[in-house]
Write a protein that holds these residues in place. Structure first.
Motif, PDB file in Angstrom:
ATOM      1  N   THR A 141       0.809  -1.224   0.000  1.00  0.00           N
ATOM      2  CA  THR A 141       0.000   0.000   0.000  1.00  0.00           C
ATOM      3  C   THR A 141       0.842   1.276   0.000  1.00  0.00           C
ATOM      4  O   THR A 141       0.358   2.328  -0.397  1.00  0.00           O
ATOM      5  N   LYS A 142       2.068   1.195   0.466  1.00  0.00           N
ATOM      6  CA  LYS A 142       3.001   2.330   0.379  1.00  0.00           C
ATOM      7  C   LYS A 142       4.402   1.770   0.176  1.00  0.00           C
ATOM      8  O   LYS A 142       4.730   0.679   0.664  1.00  0.00           O
ATOM      9  N   CYS A 143       5.231   2.540  -0.520  1.00  0.00           N
ATOM     10  CA  CYS A 143       6.592   2.099  -0.834  1.00  0.00           C
ATOM     11  C   CYS A 143       7.564   3.236  -0.548  1.00  0.00           C
ATOM     12  O   CYS A 143       7.378   4.351  -1.055  1.00  0.00           O
ATOM     13  N   ILE A 144       8.584   2.959   0.252  1.00  0.00           N
ATOM     14  CA  ILE A 144       9.671   3.918   0.463  1.00  0.00           C
ATOM     15  C   ILE A 144      10.809   3.498  -0.462  1.00  0.00           C
ATOM     16  O   ILE A 144      11.353   2.393  -0.330  1.00  0.00           O
ATOM     17  N   LEU A 145      11.160   4.364  -1.397  1.00  0.00           N
ATOM     18  CA  LEU A 145      12.132   4.026  -2.434  1.00  0.00           C
ATOM     19  C   LEU A 145      13.401   4.851  -2.298  1.00  0.00           C
ATOM     20  O   LEU A 145      13.344   6.051  -2.017  1.00  0.00           O
ATOM     21  N   LYS A 146      14.528   4.228  -2.518  1.00  0.00           N
ATOM     22  CA  LYS A 146      15.818   4.908  -2.486  1.00  0.00           C
ATOM     23  C   LYS A 146      16.076   5.596  -3.821  1.00  0.00           C
ATOM     24  O   LYS A 146      15.848   5.019  -4.888  1.00  0.00           O
ATOM     25  N   LEU A 147      16.554   6.820  -3.759  1.00  0.00           N
ATOM     26  CA  LEU A 147      16.931   7.575  -4.946  1.00  0.00           C
ATOM     27  C   LEU A 147      18.427   7.881  -4.895  1.00  0.00           C
ATOM     28  O   LEU A 147      19.055   7.820  -3.830  1.00  0.00           O
ATOM     29  N   ILE A 148      19.000   8.200  -6.050  1.00  0.00           N
ATOM     30  CA  ILE A 148      20.393   8.622  -6.121  1.00  0.00           C
ATOM     31  C   ILE A 148      20.463   9.892  -6.968  1.00  0.00           C
ATOM     32  O   ILE A 148      19.493  10.233  -7.667  1.00  0.00           O
ATOM     33  N   PRO A 149      21.581  10.620  -6.917  1.00  0.00           N
ATOM     34  CA  PRO A 149      21.697  11.799  -7.785  1.00  0.00           C
ATOM     35  C   PRO A 149      21.623  11.408  -9.258  1.00  0.00           C
ATOM     36  O   PRO A 149      22.133  10.357  -9.660  1.00  0.00           O
ATOM     37  N   LYS A 150      20.993  12.235 -10.045  1.00  0.00           N
ATOM     38  CA  LYS A 150      20.861  11.970 -11.470  1.00  0.00           C
ATOM     39  C   LYS A 150      22.222  12.095 -12.154  1.00  0.00           C
ATOM     40  O   LYS A 150      22.940  13.080 -11.944  1.00  0.00           O
ATOM     41  N   PRO A 151      22.615  11.089 -12.962  1.00  0.00           N
ATOM     42  CA  PRO A 151      23.874  11.199 -13.689  1.00  0.00           C
ATOM     43  C   PRO A 151      23.883  12.439 -14.587  1.00  0.00           C
ATOM     44  O   PRO A 151      22.850  12.825 -15.139  1.00  0.00           O
ATOM     45  N   GLU A 152      25.053  13.027 -14.732  1.00  0.00           N
ATOM     46  CA  GLU A 152      25.179  14.249 -15.530  1.00  0.00           C
ATOM     47  C   GLU A 152      24.817  14.025 -16.987  1.00  0.00           C
ATOM     48  O   GLU A 152      24.178  14.860 -17.625  1.00  0.00           O
ATOM     49  N   ASP A 153      25.211  12.872 -17.529  1.00  0.00           N
ATOM     50  CA  ASP A 153      24.995  12.624 -18.952  1.00  0.00           C
ATOM     51  C   ASP A 153      25.015  11.123 -19.194  1.00  0.00           C
ATOM     52  O   ASP A 153      25.370  10.334 -18.312  1.00  0.00           O
ATOM     53  N   SER A 154      24.652  10.724 -20.392  1.00  0.00           N
ATOM     54  CA  SER A 154      24.743   9.316 -20.787  1.00  0.00           C
ATOM     55  C   SER A 154      25.023   9.229 -22.284  1.00  0.00           C
ATOM     56  O   SER A 154      24.701  10.154 -23.034  1.00  0.00           O
ATOM     57  N   LEU A 155      25.614   8.121 -22.678  1.00  0.00           N
ATOM     58  CA  LEU A 155      25.946   7.899 -24.091  1.00  0.00           C
ATOM     59  C   LEU A 155      25.752   6.428 -24.411  1.00  0.00           C
ATOM     60  O   LEU A 155      26.306   5.555 -23.735  1.00  0.00           O
ATOM     61  N   SER A 156      24.982   6.148 -25.453  1.00  0.00           N
ATOM     62  CA  SER A 156      24.827   4.771 -25.924  1.00  0.00           C
ATOM     63  C   SER A 156      25.870   4.486 -26.996  1.00  0.00           C
ATOM     64  O   SER A 156      26.221   5.369 -27.792  1.00  0.00           O
ATOM     65  N   VAL A 157      26.346   3.249 -26.991  1.00  0.00           N
ATOM     66  CA  VAL A 157      27.365   2.829 -27.956  1.00  0.00           C
ATOM     67  C   VAL A 157      26.953   1.477 -28.532  1.00  0.00           C
ATOM     68  O   VAL A 157      26.614   0.553 -27.780  1.00  0.00           O
ATOM     69  N   LEU A 158      26.981   1.362 -29.846  1.00  0.00           N
ATOM     70  CA  LEU A 158      26.618   0.118 -30.520  1.00  0.00           C
ATOM     71  C   LEU A 158      27.881  -0.586 -31.003  1.00  0.00           C
ATOM     72  O   LEU A 158      28.648  -0.039 -31.797  1.00  0.00           O
ATOM     73  N   LEU A 159      28.099  -1.801 -30.498  1.00  0.00           N
ATOM     74  CA  LEU A 159      29.214  -2.631 -30.938  1.00  0.00           C
ATOM     75  C   LEU A 159      28.661  -3.722 -31.839  1.00  0.00           C
ATOM     76  O   LEU A 159      27.676  -4.380 -31.492  1.00  0.00           O
ATOM     77  N   SER A 160      29.264  -3.910 -33.002  1.00  0.00           N
ATOM     78  CA  SER A 160      28.783  -4.946 -33.914  1.00  0.00           C
ATOM     79  C   SER A 160      29.845  -6.026 -34.076  1.00  0.00           C
ATOM     80  O   SER A 160      31.053  -5.756 -34.033  1.00  0.00           O
ATOM     81  N   PHE A 161      29.389  -7.279 -34.273  1.00  0.00           N
ATOM     82  CA  PHE A 161      30.277  -8.435 -34.317  1.00  0.00           C
ATOM     83  C   PHE A 161      29.846  -9.384 -35.430  1.00  0.00           C
ATOM     84  O   PHE A 161      28.709  -9.335 -35.900  1.00  0.00           O
ATOM     85  N   ASP A 162      30.777 -10.284 -35.793  1.00  0.00           N
ATOM     86  CA  ASP A 162      30.442 -11.266 -36.823  1.00  0.00           C
ATOM     87  C   ASP A 162      29.833 -12.533 -36.232  1.00  0.00           C
ATOM     88  O   ASP A 162      29.440 -13.443 -36.958  1.00  0.00           O
ATOM     89  N   SER A 163      29.740 -12.592 -34.892  1.00  0.00           N
ATOM     90  CA  SER A 163      29.093 -13.737 -34.250  1.00  0.00           C
ATOM     91  C   SER A 163      28.619 -13.338 -32.860  1.00  0.00           C
ATOM     92  O   SER A 163      29.183 -12.426 -32.240  1.00  0.00           O
ATOM     93  N   LEU A 164      27.597 -14.031 -32.377  1.00  0.00           N
ATOM     94  CA  LEU A 164      27.116 -13.782 -31.017  1.00  0.00           C
ATOM     95  C   LEU A 164      28.191 -14.151 -30.005  1.00  0.00           C
ATOM     96  O   LEU A 164      28.358 -13.465 -28.991  1.00  0.00           O
ATOM     97  N   LYS A 165      28.930 -15.215 -30.276  1.00  0.00           N
ATOM     98  CA  LYS A 165      29.981 -15.654 -29.353  1.00  0.00           C
ATOM     99  C   LYS A 165      30.986 -14.530 -29.103  1.00  0.00           C
ATOM    100  O   LYS A 165      31.373 -14.273 -27.957  1.00  0.00           O
ATOM    101  N   ALA A 166      31.416 -13.859 -30.172  1.00  0.00           N
ATOM    102  CA  ALA A 166      32.376 -12.765 -30.022  1.00  0.00           C
ATOM    103  C   ALA A 166      31.764 -11.624 -29.215  1.00  0.00           C
ATOM    104  O   ALA A 166      32.433 -11.003 -28.380  1.00  0.00           O
ATOM    105  N   GLY A 167      30.490 -11.329 -29.455  1.00  0.00           N
ATOM    106  CA  GLY A 167      29.826 -10.265 -28.720  1.00  0.00           C
ATOM    107  C   GLY A 167      29.728 -10.565 -27.236  1.00  0.00           C
ATOM    108  O   GLY A 167      30.013  -9.704 -26.389  1.00  0.00           O
ATOM    109  N   ILE A 168      29.327 -11.801 -26.900  1.00  0.00           N
ATOM    110  CA  ILE A 168      29.194 -12.179 -25.495  1.00  0.00           C
ATOM    111  C   ILE A 168      30.556 -12.176 -24.805  1.00  0.00           C
ATOM    112  O   ILE A 168      30.685 -11.764 -23.645  1.00  0.00           O
ATOM    113  N   GLU A 169      31.587 -12.620 -25.507  1.00  0.00           N
ATOM    114  CA  GLU A 169      32.929 -12.601 -24.925  1.00  0.00           C
ATOM    115  C   GLU A 169      33.350 -11.168 -24.600  1.00  0.00           C
ATOM    116  O   GLU A 169      34.005 -10.917 -23.567  1.00  0.00           O
TER     117      GLU A 169
END
Length: 455
Positions: A201-229
């Protein structure tokens, strides 16, 4: 029943006892149907306590629900009881910036809450794929999501819960204190219990300071095995990524077709989509480290998604993979989790088994924590064939996951859909202990009785 409920709710517009809309008798997929005699929409702890006292006295089953986004039948009611919909309890009751906590009602929608706290310079990290789910629902399934690799899961941000027990008793488990060894941690038992132990019925939740920025990066591979490694190497290099998603090219094609959008680097066989956050200097330093590790891992390309529109498009395609599958055929969604060094082994097993059994299987997921999302596709099978083949194939998939040290669910929960496979793989003494915990909270087994391990 309606007169009794009116004495508690005192607003007939928040009680349904006539024909019940099917959405309240199912989950987000809408394929499993339940039964109930009433749906109520409480707006306070007192009303929920009153409903539970009535249900307890009359041995009526009660099924709590929020936005109904569950995928495994955890909101499917059984018997002639009550569906307890908490979606009107949707208020942020307090934002305490001095203790970095927020107190909210269970019906608060995740995306609304995240936007609110971020407008205050704060951050609530849990980030499951369904942003329109409620906080109460997230807690009930211990929802994880894409940012779990760095920030953890919902459990890590729940500091306290007000609970109504099956007999209507109201208890407070936890507090705003960051440390607590004062007796058993009751809130930890309730988190992930899918509405079987108590009503939140009620939830006390922990918060943290908001990160200043973020960046997504796409890595491409010739196989799933290489990507997971590369994932293991990135984690080992202490680059502290926020998210790490693995996706095969054949799966991305479904998202592209569904959204009529294009994904970068189409010549690749597999991708790892990652996000870095923090200060700009931190991001730049980690990006350089990421380039080095990815190159050593044999990445075909390292593409920082500096353009916000391109980044949004890439994440949108990733987020719509399940809907892309559903646009083609009905599917059974799995969220098996395996140790992170077994992701490649499990996905390769799935790909080989797909060819062997002839049932289409589409996998992607959270590379940083081993959570494999798997869509098992119905195709043109009739009801009888689908049910028979699906059960046989799910048995093989779950058996393989357990053999690799994995588990049936990383974040969706067990519900009705996975109970059979959980019970098969679990030790009898574990199930017996779960039943004893359930009996301590709800000896009459009226809360979400269908998924209470009492089979």
């Amino acid at each position: 029943m309606k007169e009794a409920l009116l004495s508690i709710i005192k607003d007939e517009n928040r009680i349904i006892t006539g024909p019940i809309d099917p959405q309240y008798l199912s989950d987000n997929l809408g394929r499993k149907k339940g039964t109930a005699e009433a749906v109520v929409f409480p707006v306070s702890t007192e009303e929920i306590s009153g409903v539970m006292r009535y249900a307890w006295k009359n041995n009526l089953p009660v099924t709590p629900r929020g936005a109904g986004m569950n995928l495994v039948g955890s909101t499917v009611p059984s018997g002639h009881g009550i569906v307890l919909d908490v979606s009107l309890m949707n208020h942020v009751l307090e934002l305490d910036e001095e203790t970095f906590t927020a107190t909210v009602e269970p019906g608060v929608v995740l995306e609304d809450f995240q936007a609110y706290v971020e407008s205050k310079g704060l951050f609530y990290p849990p980030d499951p794929g369904e942003k329109k789910a409620t906080i109460g629902g997230n807690i009930s399934t211990n929802a994880g999501g894409m940012r779990a690799v760095k920030y953890g899961v919902t459990r890590d941000y729940v500091m306290g819960l007000e609970l109504v027990l099956a007999d209507g008793t109201v208890v407070m488990a936890g507090s705003k204190n960051r440390k607590d060894t004062s007796g058993l941690d009751l809130k930890e038992i309730v988190i992930g219990s899918e509405g079987t132990l108590a009503v939140i019925t009620k939830c006390i939740l922990k918060l943290i300071p908001k990160p200043e920025d973020s960046l997504s990066v796409l890595l491409s591979f010739d196989s799933l095995k290489a990507g997971i490694e590369s994932v293991r190497q990135i984690i080992q290099a202490n680059l502290n990524p926020t998210a790490m998603e693995f996706i095969e090219r054949k799966v991305i094609q479904l998202g592209e077709d569904y959204l009529k959008m294009s994904f970068p680097e189409p010549e690749a066989s597999a991708y790892v989509l990652t996000t870095l956050d923090g200060s700009r200097n931190e991001i730049n330093d980690h990006l350089e480290g990421l380039r080095k590790v990815a190159k050593e891992s044999g990445a075909l390309s390292i593409l920082p998604l500096e353009d916000k529109e391109e980044a949004a498009r890439v994440w949108k395609i990733r987020g719509m993979l399940v809907k892309g599958v559903e646009a083609v055929s009905e599917q059974e969604p799995l969220d098996i989790v395996v140790p992170i060094n077994q992701i490649d082994a499990f996905v390769n097993f799935v790909n080989a088994f797909e060819k062997e059994c002839g049932m289409r299987m589409i996998s992607f997921g959270h590379a940083g924590d081993g959570n494999v999302h798997l869509c098992v596709v119905r195709g043109d099978r009739d009801d009888e064939t689908w049910e028979k083949e699906l059960d046989a194939n799910l048995t093989v998939l779950y058996d393989k996951a357990y053999a690799l040290g994995g588990l049936a669910s990383g974040e969706h929960g067990i519900g009705l859909s996975k109970q059979k496979y959980l019970l098969k793989a679990s030790k009898p003494e574990n199930i017996a202990l779960m039943k004893r915990v359930k009996a301590a909270f709800d000896e009459k087994n009226i809360l979400n009785a269908g998924i209470s391990y009492n089979v």
